[in-house]
Design an enzyme around this catalytic site. Structure first.
Site, PDB file in Angstrom:
ATOM      1  N   TYR A  96      -4.621  21.111 104.995  1.00  0.00           N
ATOM      2  CA  TYR A  96      -5.261  22.061 104.937  1.00  0.00           C
ATOM      3  C   TYR A  96      -5.455  23.008 105.601  1.00  0.00           C
ATOM      4  CZ  TYR A  96      -8.675  24.233 101.689  1.00  0.00           C
ATOM      5  OH  TYR A  96      -9.542  25.757 100.497  1.00  0.00           O
ATOM      6  N   ASN A 169     -15.054  26.896  91.999  1.00  0.00           N
ATOM      7  CA  ASN A 169     -13.635  27.127  91.025  1.00  0.00           C
ATOM      8  C   ASN A 169     -14.033  28.248  90.323  1.00  0.00           C
ATOM      9  OD1 ASN A 169     -11.441  25.664  91.982  1.00  0.00           O
ATOM     10  ND2 ASN A 169     -12.535  23.754  90.649  1.00  0.00           N
ATOM     11  N   ARG A 220       3.838  19.270  78.404  1.00  0.00           N
ATOM     12  CA  ARG A 220       3.117  17.175  78.418  1.00  0.00           C
ATOM     13  C   ARG A 220       3.357  17.205  77.012  1.00  0.00           C
ATOM     14  NH1 ARG A 220      -1.963  19.130  81.037  1.00  0.00           N
ATOM     15  NH2 ARG A 220      -0.611  20.306  82.294  1.00  0.00           N
ATOM     16  N   GLY A 289      -1.133  26.110  95.545  1.00  0.00           N
ATOM     17  CA  GLY A 289       0.653  25.612  95.215  1.00  0.00           C
ATOM     18  C   GLY A 289       0.669  24.908  95.372  1.00  0.00           C
TER      19      GLY A 289
END
Length: 377
Positions: A96, A169, A220, A289
């Site tokens: 990170y 988030n 999926r 990413g």
């Protein structure tokens, strides 16, 4: 002990040092006579520690850790719930953007309840729910002594899982929808990784603002169920990545304006395809990413469409506004208002006891993960 206190304060002024300072505070008593007014000796907590970077399954251990006494501007909190985010995994792996000095306590997000306060604490009271203002506090533990300035209060009448997952988030989604394009009702946003925590928050916040969303997900077996679930929380359109490269996409733009804003959490070819469908002068904002592939920008998009290519990291936004809490406070207030109105819900979550952390970490690292792992203390 005075020397130890000096180094804790010194470390707090650095990016990597915040992690070490938080851990040192757990292990060392603070050299402050006011702390003794509570009349108890150092307590211990259970914490998920890692002493080296690597595979989380190999390096994370559940241990008993000493905690310091409470200083005049500190609070003792009981951690209620803390998620396992991709950035948490990346920190443990050592990949990170910011890394702790080791050993470190895992976790950067979560909600805690104040159970004791120092004599000079002004903004918090016993019973308050709080979340970290910044990364580095180490939330994967049962209790913590934290500085008042490092946490911020939330209303304690919102769902626990919403509170535990609010700080990263939803804040990322809120800022990206607010700071890059002047979006009006009826405008369109396109995003990949639409099933992620950020993606689900984008869908709901955009819907509350009457903004259309085109939500791109990988194909999926359970695509239909996933599409139905995203539409149930407000998604306007849900499409597979392959559709971005097909002529049928033009039919979509007959009923939905071309996007002003593209949100990229994947990179690689997926990001390039988002760029192709932006309005002239639109923006693509990259916040993740997952494909681990670079973003390729076609020259034509820059010359003929004058697109803007930007990046966003919520940790940096919080640090840029650390001297003025008002913007962070206003954002949290608006997000909590949406939660109370039922317009913003937590992502699909799996609650796991702290003692079962290994299965939660393993589940968080699986591909096509649909549920966020939440450690319940």
């Amino acid at each position: 002990f005075n020397a130890r206190r000096f180094w804790i304060l010194k470390l707090k002024g650095t990016c990597r040092g915040r992690f070490t300072a938080a851990l040192l505070q757990m292990s060392w008593h603070k050299a402050n006579a006011n702390a003794s007014r509570f009349g108890h000796s150092a307590q211990t907590c259970r914490a998920l520690l890692y002493r080296r970077h690597g595979d989380p399954a190999q390096v994370v251990q559940l241990e008993d850790v000493d905690m310091p006494s409470i200083g005049p501007k500190d609070v003792l909190v009981k951690i209620l719930a803390a998620p396992i985010n991709p950035s948490d995994i990346n920190m443990i792996q050592g990949t990170y953007a910011i890394l702790p000095d080791l050993p470190a306590v895992g976790g950067n997000e979560g909600v805690a309840q104040v159970v004791e306060i120092g004599s000079r604490v002004k903004s918090l009271k016993i019973g308050d729910w709080v979340i970290p203002k910044d990364a580095g506090l180490g939330t994967w533990r049962t209790k913590a002594v934290l500085a008042e300035e490092d946490i911020i209060a939330l209303p304690n009448d919102i769902p626990l899982l919403s509170a535990a997952t609010l700080g990263v988030n939803p804040c990322t989604a809120f800022r990206m929808l607010s700071d890059f394009e002047d979006l009006k009702p009826g405008d369109t946003v396109i995003q990949n990784a639409a099933n992620s925590g950020v993606g689900q928050a984008v869908i709901q916040i955009a819907a509350a603002r009457s903004i259309n969303t085109i939500n791109v997900v990988r194909d999926r077996p359970e695509f239909t169920q996933l599409s139905d679930r995203l539409k149930a929380i407000g998604a306007t359109h849900v499409i597979k990545e392959e559709m971005l490269r097909r002529p049928e996409i033009k039919q979509l733009f007959k009923v939905c304006p071309k996007p002003k804003l593209a949100l990229n959490g994947v990179g690689g070819k997926s990001a390039t395809e988002l760029l192709r469908h932006l309005q002239v002068g639109g923006s693509m904002v990259t916040y993740g990413g997952m494909a681990k592939q670079p973003v390729t920008v076609p020259v034509s998009a820059l010359i003929f469409k004058d697109v803007k290519v930007r990046g966003f990291w919520v940790t940096q936004w919080k640090r840029d506004h650390s001297n003025d809490e008002s913007k962070f406070r206003a954002m949290l207030d608006e997000l909590c208002s949406l939660i109370k109105q039922g317009k913003l819900t937590a992502p699909l979550c799996t609650e796991v006891g702290l003692q079962d952390y290994s299965q939660a970490v393993d589940a968080a690292m699986q591909p096509f993960t649909s549920a966020k792992q939440i450690l319940i203390m």
